[in-house]
Design a protein around this motif. Structure first.
Motif, PDB file in Angstrom:
ATOM      1  N   PRO A  37       0.843  -1.197   0.000  1.00 36.03           N
ATOM      2  CA  PRO A  37       0.000   0.000   0.000  1.00 36.03           C
ATOM      3  C   PRO A  37       0.877   1.246   0.000  1.00 36.03           C
ATOM      4  O   PRO A  37       1.822   1.348   0.786  1.00 36.03           O
ATOM      5  CB  PRO A  37      -0.802  -0.134   1.297  1.00 36.03           C
ATOM      6  N   ILE A  38       0.586   2.182  -0.876  1.00 35.61           N
ATOM      7  CA  ILE A  38       1.403   3.382  -1.009  1.00 35.61           C
ATOM      8  C   ILE A  38       0.684   4.624  -0.479  1.00 35.61           C
ATOM      9  O   ILE A  38       1.209   5.341   0.381  1.00 35.61           O
ATOM     10  CB  ILE A  38       1.778   3.619  -2.492  1.00 35.61           C
ATOM     11  N   LEU A  39      -0.533   4.833  -0.991  1.00 36.02           N
ATOM     12  CA  LEU A  39      -1.231   6.081  -0.655  1.00 36.02           C
ATOM     13  C   LEU A  39      -2.726   5.925  -0.928  1.00 36.02           C
ATOM     14  O   LEU A  39      -3.115   5.315  -1.922  1.00 36.02           O
ATOM     15  CB  LEU A  39      -0.651   7.215  -1.503  1.00 36.02           C
ATOM     16  N   ALA A  40      -3.530   6.467  -0.044  1.00 34.49           N
ATOM     17  CA  ALA A  40      -4.982   6.517  -0.265  1.00 34.49           C
ATOM     18  C   ALA A  40      -5.444   7.952  -0.074  1.00 34.49           C
ATOM     19  O   ALA A  40      -5.016   8.641   0.865  1.00 34.49           O
ATOM     20  CB  ALA A  40      -5.716   5.595   0.702  1.00 34.49           C
ATOM     21  N   PHE A  41      -6.297   8.394  -0.976  1.00 34.12           N
ATOM     22  CA  PHE A  41      -6.805   9.773  -0.967  1.00 34.12           C
ATOM     23  C   PHE A  41      -8.317   9.727  -0.834  1.00 34.12           C
ATOM     24  O   PHE A  41      -8.980   8.939  -1.489  1.00 34.12           O
ATOM     25  CB  PHE A  41      -6.406  10.447  -2.291  1.00 34.12           C
ATOM     26  N   GLU A  42      -8.853  10.585   0.030  1.00 30.69           N
ATOM     27  CA  GLU A  42     -10.307  10.700   0.099  1.00 30.69           C
ATOM     28  C   GLU A  42     -10.708  12.162   0.299  1.00 30.69           C
ATOM     29  O   GLU A  42     -10.062  12.910   1.035  1.00 30.69           O
ATOM     30  CB  GLU A  42     -10.914   9.815   1.192  1.00 30.69           C
ATOM     31  N   LYS A  43     -11.764  12.539  -0.393  1.00 32.31           N
ATOM     32  CA  LYS A  43     -12.311  13.891  -0.285  1.00 32.31           C
ATOM     33  C   LYS A  43     -13.753  13.795   0.188  1.00 32.31           C
ATOM     34  O   LYS A  43     -14.538  13.014  -0.353  1.00 32.31           O
ATOM     35  CB  LYS A  43     -12.257  14.601  -1.641  1.00 32.31           C
ATOM     36  N   ARG A  44     -14.083  14.571   1.196  1.00 30.98           N
ATOM     37  CA  ARG A  44     -15.430  14.545   1.760  1.00 30.98           C
ATOM     38  C   ARG A  44     -16.169  15.862   1.503  1.00 30.98           C
ATOM     39  O   ARG A  44     -15.553  16.924   1.378  1.00 30.98           O
ATOM     40  CB  ARG A  44     -15.372  14.291   3.270  1.00 30.98           C
ATOM     41  N   LYS A  45     -17.497  15.739   1.443  1.00 34.13           N
ATOM     42  CA  LYS A  45     -18.362  16.907   1.354  1.00 34.13           C
ATOM     43  C   LYS A  45     -19.568  16.645   2.253  1.00 34.13           C
ATOM     44  O   LYS A  45     -20.250  15.632   2.089  1.00 34.13           O
ATOM     45  CB  LYS A  45     -18.819  17.131  -0.092  1.00 34.13           C
ATOM     46  N   TYR A  46     -19.765  17.519   3.236  1.00 36.49           N
ATOM     47  CA  TYR A  46     -20.819  17.331   4.244  1.00 36.49           C
ATOM     48  C   TYR A  46     -20.669  15.983   4.954  1.00 36.49           C
ATOM     49  O   TYR A  46     -21.649  15.345   5.328  1.00 36.49           O
ATOM     50  CB  TYR A  46     -22.204  17.424   3.606  1.00 36.49           C
ATOM     51  N   GLY A  47     -19.433  15.537   5.112  1.00 37.31           N
ATOM     52  CA  GLY A  47     -19.165  14.282   5.812  1.00 37.31           C
ATOM     53  C   GLY A  47     -19.137  13.051   4.934  1.00 37.31           C
ATOM     54  O   GLY A  47     -18.651  11.999   5.334  1.00 37.31           O
ATOM     55  N   PHE A  48     -19.664  13.148   3.693  1.00 40.71           N
ATOM     56  CA  PHE A  48     -19.698  12.025   2.763  1.00 40.71           C
ATOM     57  C   PHE A  48     -18.416  12.004   1.916  1.00 40.71           C
ATOM     58  O   PHE A  48     -17.950  13.061   1.482  1.00 40.71           O
ATOM     59  CB  PHE A  48     -20.897  12.123   1.815  1.00 40.71           C
ATOM     60  N   VAL A  49     -17.905  10.821   1.641  1.00 42.55           N
ATOM     61  CA  VAL A  49     -16.782  10.701   0.709  1.00 42.55           C
ATOM     62  C   VAL A  49     -17.329  10.838  -0.707  1.00 42.55           C
ATOM     63  O   VAL A  49     -18.188  10.066  -1.134  1.00 42.55           O
ATOM     64  CB  VAL A  49     -16.050   9.353   0.862  1.00 42.55           C
ATOM     65  N   VAL A  50     -16.822  11.826  -1.450  1.00 41.66           N
ATOM     66  CA  VAL A  50     -17.297  12.068  -2.816  1.00 41.66           C
ATOM     67  C   VAL A  50     -16.233  11.720  -3.861  1.00 41.66           C
ATOM     68  O   VAL A  50     -16.528  11.660  -5.055  1.00 41.66           O
ATOM     69  CB  VAL A  50     -17.743  13.537  -3.000  1.00 41.66           C
ATOM     70  N   ASP A  51     -15.003  11.506  -3.415  1.00 38.44           N
ATOM     71  CA  ASP A  51     -13.942  11.130  -4.345  1.00 38.44           C
ATOM     72  C   ASP A  51     -12.857  10.401  -3.574  1.00 38.44           C
ATOM     73  O   ASP A  51     -12.579  10.732  -2.417  1.00 38.44           O
ATOM     74  CB  ASP A  51     -13.357  12.365  -5.027  1.00 38.44           C
ATOM     75  N   SER A  52     -12.258   9.402  -4.200  1.00 33.25           N
ATOM     76  CA  SER A  52     -11.150   8.691  -3.565  1.00 33.25           C
ATOM     77  C   SER A  52     -10.359   7.937  -4.623  1.00 33.25           C
ATOM     78  O   SER A  52     -10.868   7.645  -5.704  1.00 33.25           O
ATOM     79  CB  SER A  52     -11.663   7.713  -2.501  1.00 33.25           C
ATOM     80  N   TYR A  53      -9.113   7.650  -4.303  1.00 31.75           N
ATOM     81  CA  TYR A  53      -8.311   6.763  -5.138  1.00 31.75           C
ATOM     82  C   TYR A  53      -7.235   6.121  -4.267  1.00 31.75           C
ATOM     83  O   TYR A  53      -6.944   6.575  -3.151  1.00 31.75           O
ATOM     84  CB  TYR A  53      -7.704   7.489  -6.339  1.00 31.75           C
ATOM     85  N   PHE A  54      -6.652   5.057  -4.793  1.00 31.76           N
ATOM     86  CA  PHE A  54      -5.684   4.244  -4.056  1.00 31.76           C
ATOM     87  C   PHE A  54      -4.488   3.977  -4.950  1.00 31.76           C
ATOM     88  O   PHE A  54      -4.647   3.675  -6.138  1.00 31.76           O
ATOM     89  CB  PHE A  54      -6.353   2.926  -3.637  1.00 31.76           C
ATOM     90  N   ILE A  55      -3.295   4.108  -4.401  1.00 33.90           N
ATOM     91  CA  ILE A  55      -2.060   3.812  -5.126  1.00 33.90           C
ATOM     92  C   ILE A  55      -1.323   2.701  -4.393  1.00 33.90           C
ATOM     93  O   ILE A  55      -1.159   2.755  -3.162  1.00 33.90           O
ATOM     94  CB  ILE A  55      -1.171   5.064  -5.249  1.00 33.90           C
ATOM     95  N   CYS A  56      -0.917   1.689  -5.128  1.00 33.15           N
ATOM     96  CA  CYS A  56      -0.233   0.549  -4.520  1.00 33.15           C
ATOM     97  C   CYS A  56       0.887   0.072  -5.438  1.00 33.15           C
ATOM     98  O   CYS A  56       0.996   0.474  -6.596  1.00 33.15           O
ATOM     99  CB  CYS A  56      -1.212  -0.591  -4.246  1.00 33.15           C
TER     100      CYS A  56
END
Length: 225
Positions: free
Chosen positions: A97-116
């Motif tokens: 596992p290298i990196l995980a990205f998450e973006k939230r709006k009003y508490g909900f995750v609206v975007d994410s990606y994973f690098i491995c």
């Protein structure tokens, strides 16, 4: 795992050097696309001489129910990072596992990606059935379940077997859980697997498997109507 937060964005990572990927994300040179559909996009790129995989779970980023659940359990990409760490801690093999990205709006995750890290071996097939069955045995002896024990969810490289796309978790169901995973593996290949099929655990797991197939067909018909 380390964490870095900035307003609605959270980044999970192993090594700070990989944060430089985010500075040039739009300029990444994609070398190969493994998958690109409405469910996900999976591609290959190189960073400082290391081959890495970039995964965007499109469907789970956008589905309303998944977004609701993300309030409590985080993004799919975050969970994939955690799964990989759990597999390594159990003494088993998977991608780094290298990196995980998450973006939230009003508490909900609206975007994410994973690098491995990239695994260069062969995707599991019927010719690898014996070593995959042995690896599944090893997972169960360690007290865990793969969670999605199809042939294609293993990578074979120089006789090493890597677990991928799993929902790796502690086996709370004992022999029942193990039997169910053997049934699931058997369904993904045209051959039989040698395991206990004459006990109550197998009958229970087989009954559950048959019910889930039936329920899947019913749901499909209802959606069609």
């Amino acid at each position: 795992m380390k964490t870095k937060k900035n307003n609605d964005i959270t980044i999970y990572y192993k090594d700070e050097k990989y944060l430089k990927i985010l500075d040039n994300l739009e300029k990444l040179k994609i070398e190969k696309v493994f998958k690109d559909d409405n469910r996900s996009k999976v591609s290959l790129f190189t960073f400082e001489g290391e081959k890495l995989v970039f995964k965007v779970p499109r469907e789970k980023n956008s589905r309303k129910w998944q977004r609701f659940l993300s309030i409590f359990r985080g993004a799919e990409s975050y969970r994939e990072f955690i799964q990989a760490e759990k597999i390594h801690k159990a003494g088993l093999l998977t991608y780094k596992p290298i990196l995980a990205f998450e973006k939230r709006k009003y508490g909900f995750v609206v975007d994410s990606y994973f690098i491995c890290g990239y695994l260069s071996g062969e995707t599991g097939s019927i010719k690898h059935l014996k070593v995959i069955k042995n690896e599944l045995d090893k997972i169960h002896r360690s007290g865990y379940l793969h969670g999605d024990s199809q042939l294609v969810n293993f990578i074979i490289d120089n006789k090493h077997v890597y677990i991928i796309d799993s929902k790796f978790s502690k086996n709370k169901y004992g022999k029942f859980g193990a039997r169910y995973e053997y049934i699931y593996l058997e369904e993904s290949c045209p051959g039989d697997i040698d395991y206990e099929k004459n006990d109550i655990y197998y009958r229970g797991a087989k009954g559950l498997n048959n019910f889930l197939h039936w329920w899947g067909r019913v749901r499909k018909k209802l959606k069609g109507k």
